[in-house]
Design a protein around this motif. Structure first.
Motif, short mmCIF file in Angstrom:
data_model
loop_
_atom_site.label_atom_id
_atom_site.label_comp_id
_atom_site.label_asym_id
_atom_site.label_seq_id
_atom_site.Cartn_x
_atom_site.Cartn_y
_atom_site.Cartn_z
N MET A 1 0.82 -1.20 0.00
CA MET A 1 0.00 0.00 0.00
C MET A 1 0.86 1.25 0.00
O MET A 1 2.06 1.19 0.22
N THR A 2 0.20 2.35 -0.27
CA THR A 2 0.83 3.66 -0.19
C THR A 2 -0.21 4.65 0.31
O THR A 2 -1.41 4.42 0.12
N GLY A 3 0.22 5.71 0.91
CA GLY A 3 -0.70 6.77 1.32
C GLY A 3 -1.04 7.69 0.17
O GLY A 3 -1.89 8.58 0.30
N GLU A 4 -0.37 7.51 -0.94
CA GLU A 4 -0.59 8.36 -2.11
C GLU A 4 -1.91 8.03 -2.81
O GLU A 4 -2.41 6.92 -2.71
N ASP A 5 -2.43 8.99 -3.55
CA ASP A 5 -3.68 8.82 -4.27
C ASP A 5 -3.41 8.21 -5.64
O ASP A 5 -3.61 8.84 -6.68
N VAL A 6 -2.95 6.96 -5.62
CA VAL A 6 -2.64 6.27 -6.88
C VAL A 6 -3.87 5.51 -7.36
O VAL A 6 -4.82 5.29 -6.61
N THR A 7 -3.84 5.12 -8.63
CA THR A 7 -4.90 4.30 -9.21
C THR A 7 -4.25 3.03 -9.74
O THR A 7 -4.05 2.87 -10.94
N GLU A 8 -3.90 2.13 -8.83
CA GLU A 8 -3.19 0.91 -9.21
C GLU A 8 -4.01 -0.35 -8.94
O GLU A 8 -3.80 -1.37 -9.60
N CYS A 9 -4.93 -0.30 -7.97
CA CYS A 9 -5.82 -1.42 -7.65
C CYS A 9 -7.26 -0.97 -7.87
O CYS A 9 -7.63 0.14 -7.48
N THR A 10 -8.05 -1.82 -8.49
CA THR A 10 -9.44 -1.47 -8.78
C THR A 10 -10.35 -1.72 -7.59
O THR A 10 -10.06 -2.58 -6.75
N GLY A 11 -11.44 -0.95 -7.51
CA GLY A 11 -12.47 -1.20 -6.51
C GLY A 11 -12.32 -0.38 -5.25
O GLY A 11 -11.44 0.46 -5.12
N GLY A 12 -13.22 -0.65 -4.32
CA GLY A 12 -13.24 0.08 -3.07
C GLY A 12 -13.98 1.39 -3.21
O GLY A 12 -14.43 1.77 -4.29
N LEU A 13 -14.08 2.10 -2.09
CA LEU A 13 -14.81 3.37 -2.08
C LEU A 13 -14.15 4.45 -2.93
O LEU A 13 -14.80 5.40 -3.33
#
Length: 148
Positions: free
Chosen positions: A90-102
């Motif tokens: 994980m990272t605290g950054e606002d990345v788009t690497e994993c799909t799904g979630g809120l």
């Protein structure tokens, strides 16, 4: 490896996907219990849930990660054993690497902030969402009321 059976000295990291976990983890736990060994059970629900999209992005599905983590807790509840920890990428950054979630990342939005040089990571929102899921399961195990 642990001749004196010191708790916490031997760690078993489970990373076998939900279906395989529900089928195979009970047997592993039984074998450890039968031998009277003290082990630390760790779930790595991120590792086994990697796939490549049609557009070539290596990603992970947040719902599959949650399902595997819930299965890990369910099996330990059924076996009377203790789920001792969780490993996350994980990272605290606002990345788009994993799909799904809120956070609403989809296969179409992976390209927006896909920064990993290796494996896809949960973003900050997804990691917090998972942390609350873990907290809720731990509260259930100890008989505490659910979070509101």
């Amino acid at each position: 490896m642990n001749p004196n059976n010191i708790p916490g000295r031997l760690t078993i990291i489970v990373r076998i996907r939900t279906k395989n976990l529900r089928k195979n983890l009970p047997g592993l736990i039984c074998a450890v219990q039968r031998e009277g060994k003290s082990v630390l059970w760790i779930s790595d629900p991120v590792h086994g849930n990697t796939f490549k999209t049609e557009t070539g992005y290596k990603t992970r599905d947040f719902n599959a990660i949650c399902d595997e983590l819930c299965a890990f807790f369910d099996v330990h509840d059924e076996m009377g054993s203790h789920p001792g920890g969780v490993h996350l990428e994980m990272t605290g950054e606002d990345v788009t690497e994993c799909t799904g979630g809120l956070s609403g990342v989809t296969e179409d939005t992976l390209k927006d902030r896909y920064h990993t040089f290796c494996d896809p990571r949960l973003n900050g929102e997804q990691a917090l969402e998972l942390a609350f899921l873990i907290a809720e399961r731990m509260r259930q195990r100890t008989g505490l009321p659910p979070l509101e």
